[in-house]
Enzyme design. Structure first.
Site, short mmCIF file in Angstrom:
data_model
loop_
_atom_site.label_atom_id
_atom_site.label_comp_id
_atom_site.label_asym_id
_atom_site.label_seq_id
_atom_site.Cartn_x
_atom_site.Cartn_y
_atom_site.Cartn_z
N CYS A 130 -71.14 65.80 -40.16
CA CYS A 130 -71.55 66.42 -41.42
C CYS A 130 -70.41 67.34 -41.83
O CYS A 130 -70.27 68.44 -41.28
CB CYS A 130 -72.86 67.20 -41.27
SG CYS A 130 -73.37 68.00 -42.81
N CYS B 9 -71.83 70.84 -43.53
CA CYS B 9 -72.51 71.86 -42.72
C CYS B 9 -72.87 71.28 -41.35
O CYS B 9 -72.02 71.15 -40.50
CB CYS B 9 -73.73 72.42 -43.45
SG CYS B 9 -74.88 71.15 -44.04
N SER B 10 -74.15 70.90 -41.15
CA SER B 10 -74.55 70.40 -39.83
C SER B 10 -75.74 69.45 -39.92
O SER B 10 -76.59 69.44 -39.04
CB SER B 10 -74.88 71.57 -38.90
OG SER B 10 -75.91 72.36 -39.47
N CYS B 11 -75.84 68.66 -41.00
CA CYS B 11 -76.95 67.72 -41.15
C CYS B 11 -76.99 66.76 -39.96
O CYS B 11 -75.95 66.24 -39.54
CB CYS B 11 -76.80 66.94 -42.45
SG CYS B 11 -76.88 67.99 -43.93
#
Length: 237
Positions: A125, A128-130
């Site tokens: 991602c 961000c941090s999906c």
């Protein structure tokens, strides 16, 4: 009280100051937003507790069983690639749980990426941090770091080599960028030396890192732990 006694009390006061863990800005924001949502009646404190307990107990085991079952059953593999949400329910993962309507960060389009002899998939991602938490559990710390996110999309082979994964030149690397609307999981190829294995035994070698795409399943490697990596050496500009 003598000056000595006063100094002693002063020193004692310093040493018994309460030890409070430092709280990050993100944690402050989460607490404020949570309390505001409870105050506004968007959800209750009990509902928040139940969701937190749910989030803490999920892990990559269902995803490993999904892949192992696909290796053994061509019909299930076809289902997994065509209708991954349906296949998820077959291994006990309902993306609508525990709220009944999903969550803004998790109830999204989900796709399973199949590795082939000439194509290797890896997920990231970049923004961000999906991450597909309902079926893979919480993301590893390194997945959320800017170092992994920005470098994987630019130098995937080098980053994979830092995880110990060296791919032949004839294998293309496809980096799939997750986002707010889409989540991905890798279906690695079944390794040699696993003929005759049942689903449970196969699932043991399908680690979280294999499902992200930074490792390959191998007989004897069963630990779902953060992989030791070595520092980058002169990244290509």
């Amino acid at each position: 009280m003598t000056d000595h006694d006063h100094d002693h009390d002063h020193d004692h006061a310093r040493t018994v100051a309460p030890m409070v863990d430092e709280i990050t800005d993100f944690e402050v924001l989460e607490i404020a937003l949570r309390e505001l949502c409870i105050e506004k009646g968007i959800f209750s404190a009990d509902e928040h507790r139940r969701f937190t307990e749910f989030a803490e107990q999920i892990g990559p085991a269902p995803a490993a069983h999904l892949v192992a079952r696909a290796w053994l059953d061509p019909d299930f593999k076809e289902l997994a690639l065509a209708e991954p949400m349906t296949a998820s329910r077959e291994v006990g993962v309902d993306w609508l749980e525990p709220t009944g309507f999903g969550t803004p960060s998790d109830f999204t389009a989900f796709e399973i990426l199949e590795d082939t002899p000439t194509l290797h998939n890896v997920i990231v991602c970049a923004l961000c941090s999906c991450y597909p938490r309902p079926i893979l559990g919480n993301s590893p710390e390194w997945y959320r770091t800017p170092n992994y996110r920005r470098r994987m999309v630019r130098w995937p082979r080098q980053v994979l080599s830092e995880f110990g994964l060296e791919l032949p030149e004839g294998v293309a690397v496809r980096v799939q960028d997750s986002n707010q609307k889409h989540r991905f999981m890798v279906m690695p190829m079944r390794p040699e030396g696993t003929n005759g294995w049942d689903e449970d035994r196969l699932a043991e070698i399908i680690t979280r890192d294999c499902l992200i795409g930074v490792a390959l399943p191998k007989p004897g490697r069963t630990a779902n732990v953060i992989t030791d990596t070595r520092p980058a050496v002169h990244p290509v500009d």
